[in-house]
Design a protein around this motif. Structure first.
Motif, PDB file in Angstrom:
ATOM      1  N   UNK A  20       0.836  -1.203   0.000  1.00  0.00           N
ATOM      2  CA  UNK A  20       0.000   0.000   0.000  1.00  0.00           C
ATOM      3  C   UNK A  20       0.873   1.256   0.000  1.00  0.00           C
ATOM      4  N   UNK A  21       1.938   1.244   0.794  1.00  0.00           N
ATOM      5  CA  UNK A  21       2.832   2.403   0.866  1.00  0.00           C
ATOM      6  C   UNK A  21       3.609   2.575  -0.427  1.00  0.00           C
ATOM      7  N   UNK A  50       4.979  -4.543  -6.722  1.00  0.00           N
ATOM      8  CA  UNK A  50       3.514  -4.498  -6.787  1.00  0.00           C
ATOM      9  C   UNK A  50       3.011  -4.827  -8.195  1.00  0.00           C
ATOM     10  N   UNK A  51       3.724  -5.690  -8.889  1.00  0.00           N
ATOM     11  CA  UNK A  51       3.390  -6.002 -10.290  1.00  0.00           C
ATOM     12  C   UNK A  51       1.989  -6.602 -10.438  1.00  0.00           C
ATOM     13  N   UNK A  52       1.475  -7.234  -9.384  1.00  0.00           N
ATOM     14  CA  UNK A  52       0.134  -7.820  -9.439  1.00  0.00           C
ATOM     15  C   UNK A  52      -0.974  -6.779  -9.310  1.00  0.00           C
ATOM     16  N   UNK A  53      -0.609  -5.529  -9.011  1.00  0.00           N
ATOM     17  CA  UNK A  53      -1.601  -4.463  -8.837  1.00  0.00           C
ATOM     18  C   UNK A  53      -1.585  -3.430  -9.960  1.00  0.00           C
ATOM     19  N   UNK A  54      -0.530  -3.400 -10.767  1.00  0.00           N
ATOM     20  CA  UNK A  54      -0.362  -2.329 -11.743  1.00  0.00           C
ATOM     21  C   UNK A  54      -0.166  -2.843 -13.155  1.00  0.00           C
ATOM     22  N   UNK A  55      -0.384  -1.930 -14.114  1.00  0.00           N
ATOM     23  CA  UNK A  55      -0.087  -2.174 -15.511  1.00  0.00           C
ATOM     24  C   UNK A  55       0.907  -1.101 -15.938  1.00  0.00           C
ATOM     25  N   UNK A  56       1.935  -1.499 -16.695  1.00  0.00           N
ATOM     26  CA  UNK A  56       3.011  -0.585 -17.067  1.00  0.00           C
ATOM     27  C   UNK A  56       3.080  -0.489 -18.594  1.00  0.00           C
TER      28      UNK A  56
END
Length: 59
Positions: A20-21, A50-56
């Motif tokens: 989260x941070x 945090x690759x499981x939470x974001x798209x790059x």
């Protein structure tokens, strides 16, 4: 230097507090919000965490 666009695609509800941070440190606030960051080793390390939470996307 190259830039990357980072989009938060999953909610941080129930995520590990450290993740989260990391999301907050990248400048992401809500789901589907995006930020543009410089492509460097520090940012890449945060994204990897945090690759499981974001798209790059490369810009």
């Amino acid at each position: 230097m190259a830039e990357i666009k980072i989009t938060l695609v999953k909610s941080t509800i129930g995520a590990v507090p450290k993740h989260k941070k990391t999301v907050q440190a990248l400048g992401l606030k809500k789901t589907n919000s995006s930020v543009i960051q410089q492509d460097n080793a520090a940012i890449r390390g945060m994204i990897h965490q945090i690759s499981h939470l974001v798209k790059v996307e490369e810009i």
